[in-house]
Design a protein around this motif. Structure first.
Motif, PDB file in Angstrom:
ATOM      1  N   ARG A   1     -11.133 -47.080  54.665  1.00 42.46           N
ATOM      2  CA  ARG A   1     -11.678 -47.616  53.414  1.00 42.46           C
ATOM      3  C   ARG A   1     -13.116 -47.160  53.207  1.00 42.46           C
ATOM      4  O   ARG A   1     -13.520 -46.823  52.090  1.00 42.46           O
ATOM      5  CB  ARG A   1     -11.598 -49.132  53.421  1.00 42.46           C
ATOM      6  CG  ARG A   1     -10.180 -49.702  53.445  1.00 42.46           C
ATOM      7  CD  ARG A   1     -10.195 -51.214  53.560  1.00 42.46           C
ATOM      8  NE  ARG A   1     -10.957 -51.823  52.468  1.00 42.46           N
ATOM      9  CZ  ARG A   1     -11.290 -53.117  52.429  1.00 42.46           C
ATOM     10  NH1 ARG A   1     -10.940 -53.918  53.440  1.00 42.46           N
ATOM     11  NH2 ARG A   1     -11.973 -53.594  51.404  1.00 42.46           N
TER      12      ARG A   1
ATOM     13  N   GLU B   1     -19.499 -38.169  45.143  1.00 38.45           N
ATOM     14  CA  GLU B   1     -18.701 -37.680  46.268  1.00 38.45           C
ATOM     15  C   GLU B   1     -18.302 -38.843  47.167  1.00 38.45           C
ATOM     16  O   GLU B   1     -18.929 -39.902  47.176  1.00 38.45           O
ATOM     17  CB  GLU B   1     -19.491 -36.647  47.062  1.00 38.45           C
ATOM     18  CG  GLU B   1     -19.931 -35.445  46.253  1.00 38.45           C
ATOM     19  CD  GLU B   1     -20.708 -34.460  47.104  1.00 38.45           C
ATOM     20  OE1 GLU B   1     -20.232 -34.118  48.202  1.00 38.45           O
ATOM     21  OE2 GLU B   1     -21.795 -34.055  46.684  1.00 38.45           O
ATOM     22  N   ARG B   2     -17.247 -38.584  47.957  1.00 38.44           N
ATOM     23  CA  ARG B   2     -16.826 -39.589  48.927  1.00 38.44           C
ATOM     24  C   ARG B   2     -17.733 -39.548  50.150  1.00 38.44           C
ATOM     25  O   ARG B   2     -18.311 -38.511  50.475  1.00 38.44           O
ATOM     26  CB  ARG B   2     -15.378 -39.342  49.342  1.00 38.44           C
ATOM     27  CG  ARG B   2     -14.361 -39.458  48.208  1.00 38.44           C
ATOM     28  CD  ARG B   2     -12.993 -39.022  48.676  1.00 38.44           C
ATOM     29  NE  ARG B   2     -13.014 -37.634  49.140  1.00 38.44           N
ATOM     30  CZ  ARG B   2     -11.957 -37.023  49.671  1.00 38.44           C
ATOM     31  NH1 ARG B   2     -10.815 -37.678  49.825  1.00 38.44           N
ATOM     32  NH2 ARG B   2     -12.041 -35.760  50.052  1.00 38.44           N
ATOM     33  N   ILE B   3     -17.803 -40.672  50.838  1.00 36.16           N
ATOM     34  CA  ILE B   3     -18.641 -40.741  52.031  1.00 36.16           C
ATOM     35  C   ILE B   3     -18.154 -39.741  53.078  1.00 36.16           C
ATOM     36  O   ILE B   3     -18.954 -39.139  53.799  1.00 36.16           O
ATOM     37  CB  ILE B   3     -18.658 -42.182  52.596  1.00 36.16           C
ATOM     38  CG1 ILE B   3     -19.444 -43.105  51.652  1.00 36.16           C
ATOM     39  CG2 ILE B   3     -19.258 -42.220  53.990  1.00 36.16           C
ATOM     40  CD1 ILE B   3     -19.523 -44.542  52.114  1.00 36.16           C
ATOM     41  N   LYS B   4     -16.850 -39.516  53.177  1.00 35.87           N
ATOM     42  CA  LYS B   4     -16.300 -38.580  54.155  1.00 35.87           C
ATOM     43  C   LYS B   4     -16.722 -37.147  53.871  1.00 35.87           C
ATOM     44  O   LYS B   4     -16.675 -36.302  54.775  1.00 35.87           O
ATOM     45  CB  LYS B   4     -14.777 -38.681  54.180  1.00 35.87           C
ATOM     46  CG  LYS B   4     -14.109 -38.210  52.903  1.00 35.87           C
ATOM     47  CD  LYS B   4     -12.637 -38.558  52.864  1.00 35.87           C
ATOM     48  CE  LYS B   4     -11.868 -38.032  54.032  1.00 35.87           C
ATOM     49  NZ  LYS B   4     -10.431 -38.340  53.952  1.00 35.87           N
ATOM     50  N   ASP B   5     -17.130 -36.851  52.628  1.00 32.61           N
ATOM     51  CA  ASP B   5     -17.539 -35.495  52.278  1.00 32.61           C
ATOM     52  C   ASP B   5     -19.009 -35.232  52.565  1.00 32.61           C
ATOM     53  O   ASP B   5     -19.417 -34.065  52.633  1.00 32.61           O
ATOM     54  CB  ASP B   5     -17.261 -35.223  50.791  1.00 32.61           C
ATOM     55  CG  ASP B   5     -15.786 -35.299  50.458  1.00 32.61           C
ATOM     56  OD1 ASP B   5     -14.967 -34.903  51.303  1.00 32.61           O
ATOM     57  OD2 ASP B   5     -15.445 -35.766  49.346  1.00 32.61           O
TER      58      ASP B   5
ATOM     59  N   GLU C   1     -14.711 -44.382  54.392  1.00 36.53           N
ATOM     60  CA  GLU C   1     -14.905 -42.961  54.123  1.00 36.53           C
ATOM     61  C   GLU C   1     -14.437 -42.549  52.727  1.00 36.53           C
ATOM     62  O   GLU C   1     -14.778 -41.459  52.264  1.00 36.53           O
ATOM     63  CB  GLU C   1     -14.184 -42.129  55.177  1.00 36.53           C
ATOM     64  CG  GLU C   1     -12.674 -42.234  55.130  1.00 36.53           C
ATOM     65  CD  GLU C   1     -12.003 -41.381  56.196  1.00 36.53           C
ATOM     66  OE1 GLU C   1     -12.751 -40.836  57.041  1.00 36.53           O
ATOM     67  OE2 GLU C   1     -10.767 -41.253  56.181  1.00 36.53           O
ATOM     68  N   ASN C   2     -13.657 -43.390  52.062  1.00 39.73           N
ATOM     69  CA  ASN C   2     -13.188 -43.063  50.723  1.00 39.73           C
ATOM     70  C   ASN C   2     -14.019 -43.710  49.623  1.00 39.73           C
ATOM     71  O   ASN C   2     -13.690 -43.576  48.441  1.00 39.73           O
ATOM     72  CB  ASN C   2     -11.723 -43.468  50.557  1.00 39.73           C
ATOM     73  CG  ASN C   2     -10.776 -42.506  51.256  1.00 39.73           C
ATOM     74  OD1 ASN C   2     -10.573 -41.381  50.811  1.00 39.73           O
ATOM     75  ND2 ASN C   2     -10.214 -42.945  52.370  1.00 39.73           N
ATOM     76  N   LEU C   3     -15.097 -44.422  49.996  1.00 38.52           N
ATOM     77  CA  LEU C   3     -15.999 -44.963  48.995  1.00 38.52           C
ATOM     78  C   LEU C   3     -16.782 -43.840  48.326  1.00 38.52           C
ATOM     79  O   LEU C   3     -17.167 -42.866  48.967  1.00 38.52           O
ATOM     80  CB  LEU C   3     -16.977 -45.964  49.639  1.00 38.52           C
ATOM     81  CG  LEU C   3     -16.368 -47.242  50.222  1.00 38.52           C
ATOM     82  CD1 LEU C   3     -17.457 -48.076  50.875  1.00 38.52           C
ATOM     83  CD2 LEU C   3     -15.646 -48.042  49.157  1.00 38.52           C
ATOM     84  N   SER C   4     -17.007 -43.975  47.038  1.00 38.34           N
ATOM     85  CA  SER C   4     -17.736 -42.959  46.270  1.00 38.34           C
ATOM     86  C   SER C   4     -19.220 -43.270  46.253  1.00 38.34           C
ATOM     87  O   SER C   4     -19.624 -44.418  46.044  1.00 38.34           O
ATOM     88  CB  SER C   4     -17.198 -42.880  44.838  1.00 38.34           C
ATOM     89  OG  SER C   4     -15.849 -42.446  44.835  1.00 38.34           O
TER      90      SER C   4
END
Length: 368
Positions: A242, A24-28, A244-247
């Motif tokens: 950048r 999952e992405r960090i933002k999730d 928040e879109n890291l997996s």
């Protein structure tokens, strides 16, 4: 029963497949500290109802609100006047003020009746100030209500579809005051995980440091991660985009079984495991029936009619066979084992607690 088992197994297969999906992405899985919405609320009046408003004899605050509103518009109501209003309803207006909302932007509002109005369908909300926890006005609401329901009544009979006492007004409020929101403190920002987990926090730190260099992120505890960010706001926004879109692959969930004692619902996550255990399930039913017996004397006997009750009590016990539940490594196997007992959801509440007490259920039981 077999059909229910097949449906459960199919749903569990989808759940297990989803659980094995990519990271999952960090933002999730996290939020930025300080970036949050704020609740707003206000008291208002809905007008234009088709005879479905408050019964003013039972809701005097509705009449007081109308008199006060008309007084502000220069219309004075003589003292002692009895207002019989049918097209007006007192309501509570609520809304969420998003982070970074600026004056002039529109937000959605929810309008809920607080009186005894039969329906808010077709009504119009009169201008209502919305206040925050500090009692300051942050938005002004007004507009036509959208009620997702319908109803009709005649001759003592009525039909209603959905809830008629609540409606929404899309973009029905205009923001008048903004809430200052800062992106971090000084040279740092703080990421807060949605669920406290040391494994997930460690993996978030590793993902950020791998992309931005060692020392960029540090785990404060199992929920908070501190990240060094650029001081310039423009660069900070691009940096956060950048980050928040890291997996990240989240840590494994805690094995948990949720039991709803009121409805008999049972929900398990995919981490639940079951050791080999033997379960015998039976049912005990007690039936009590009462039949009145009337003793009628002869016509010339000068006797009295006597009424007595004859009670019959019957106890039935269903034979319960001892069932061996094999150790299950997946949630699907656990459900198959529990269905093999042939118990209803209400019976499973007690069976699961007994299996947990025996040490064979590797999960936390939570009763809601």
């Amino acid at each position: 029963m077999k059909t229910i088992v097949k449906i459960l197994v199919g749903l569990l297969g989808l759940a297990l497949f989803a659980g094995q999906a990519q990271a999952e992405r960090i933002k999730d899985i996290s939020t930025l500290q300080g970036v949050r919405s704020n609740q707003l609320a206000g008291y208002g009046i809905v007008v234009g109802l088709d005879g479905t408003g408050d019964q003013t004899t039972q809701t005097p605050f509705t009449v007081s609100s109308i008199i006060s509103m008309l007084g502000q518009m220069g219309i004075n109501i003589p003292a002692g006047t009895s207002l019989q209003l049918k097209n007006v309803a007192a309501v509570m207006v609520t809304a969420d003020l998003p982070a970074f909302a600026k004056p002039g932007q529109n937000i959605d509002i929810t309008v809920s009746s607080i009186g005894n109005a039969k329906s808010l369908r077709g009504g119009t909300l009169v201008m209502t100030p919305l206040k925050g926890a500090d009692n300051q006005v942050y938005a002004m609401a007004q507009g036509n209500l959208l009620v997702a329901g319908a109803g009709a009544s005649a001759g003592g009979s009525s039909v209603q579809v959905n809830q008629l006492g609540v409606g929404r007004v899309p973009a029905g409020a205009t923001v008048e005051r903004m809430v200052p929101t800062s992106l971090g403190q000084g040279g740092f920002i703080n990421l807060e995980l949605n669920s406290a987990d040391f494994t997930t926090a460690t993996r978030v730190v590793e993902a950020i440091n791998r992309n931005f260099g060692p020392g960029t992120a540090v785990a404060v505890d199992g929920r908070q991660v501190r990240v060094a960010a650029p001081a310039d706001n423009n660069q900070r926004v691009a940096f956060l985009s950048r980050v928040e879109n890291l997996s990240v692959a989240p840590g494994e969930d805690i094995a948990r079984v949720i039991l709803n004692a009121r409805t008999g619902s049972i929900v398990m996550n995919r981490e639940v495991l079951l050791d080999t255990v033997a379960v015998a399930h039976g049912s005990l039913s007690v039936v009590i029936s009462s039949e009145p017996l009337v003793s009628q004397p002869n016509a010339l006997s000068q006797g009295q009619t006597v009424v007595s009750e004859q009670a019959q009590i019957e106890i039935k016990e269903k034979k319960g066979e001892l069932v061996m539940l094999r150790a299950g490594a997946t949630l699907g196997e656990v459900v198959k084992a529990l269905n093999a007992v042939g118990a209803t959801p209400q019976d499973l509440l007690a069976i699961l607690q007994a299996i947990k007490a025996a040490g064979a259920l590797k999960a936390n039981l939570e009763i809601i």
